[in-house]
Design an enzyme around this catalytic site. Sequence first.
Site, PDB file in Angstrom:
ATOM      1  N   ASP A  78       0.841  -1.193   0.000  1.00 63.19           N
ATOM      2  CA  ASP A  78       0.000   0.000   0.000  1.00 63.19           C
ATOM      3  C   ASP A  78       0.883   1.252   0.000  1.00 63.19           C
ATOM      4  OD1 ASP A  78      -2.139  -1.726   0.382  1.00 63.19           O
ATOM      5  OD2 ASP A  78      -2.075  -1.501   2.566  1.00 63.19           O
TER       6      ASP A  78
HETATM    7  N1  URA Z   1      -0.919  -5.692   4.484  1.00 63.89           N
HETATM    8  C1  URA Z   1      -1.411  -4.449   4.439  1.00 63.89           C
HETATM    9  O1  URA Z   1      -2.380  -4.129   5.119  1.00 63.89           O
HETATM   10  N2  URA Z   1      -0.801  -3.563   3.625  1.00 63.89           N
HETATM   11  C2  URA Z   1       0.294  -3.857   2.876  1.00 63.89           C
HETATM   12  O2  URA Z   1       0.807  -2.998   2.169  1.00 63.89           O
HETATM   13  C3  URA Z   1       0.783  -5.158   2.935  1.00 63.89           C
HETATM   14  C4  URA Z   1       0.171  -6.065   3.752  1.00 63.89           C
END
Ligand code: URA
Length: 221
Positions: A78
């Site tokens: 993310d």
């Molecule tokens: N889990 C999440 O919530 N975000 C990420 O970027 C990777 C794993």
Amino acid sequence: MNGERPPPSGVLIDPSKDHITVDGRVVRPVTRHRYIVLNKPLGVITTARDESARTTVLDVVGEEGHSGHRLFPVGRLDADTSGLLLLTDDGELAFRLTHPRYKVSKEYIAVVIGNPSASDLEALRSGVKLEEGITAPAEVEALAVTAGSRDSVLAELRIVIREGRHRQVRRMVHAIGHKVHSLRRTGFGPLKLGRLKTGGWRVLGEAEVAALRRAVGEDAG
Ligand code: URA
């Protein structure tokens, strides 16, 4: 080779200059793929191209990182997650590394608001209910508890999952009644983030690529 028969003892080929034929047919050397690990900064998005011109992971590694290869990210983080992201132009290996069948481990350090109880941590380990189903068993370890802002506390957890659902760690933490304050990926299969600085990248060594291949049942060839 270059119109002549090579000596029986063999010869070193320079793929940029030498012209190789076997029984009159041109033979091209196997292309060498490139594998780099990036410590993704916060706010950078994991996509090849962004329509609203935000900075992507490919922008961060720049021309020097690409070195003439068409790199792409293996899986995604993310925008509000930092840490280890593998980039390569090896589609076959990338496919396997992200395929649920191979259950490649992803290690995260999640700083969560509040201090989850022992039974909360146990629930994370054995599986919590998300919209689309129960999560697979995970490794979960409480590393530290520190003072947060005002009178809250922050707990640092090490969480290792072998799935890759959308925003999975955040949603798992939410399922036990807490919220993620910050999230960093520190491991991907056999790879570790180590001391790579934020925004920094490095080319994987042959042993690391071989270890990645072993993690998905490809032989080292
Ligand atoms: N889990 C999440 O919530 N975000 C990420 O970027 C990777 C794993």
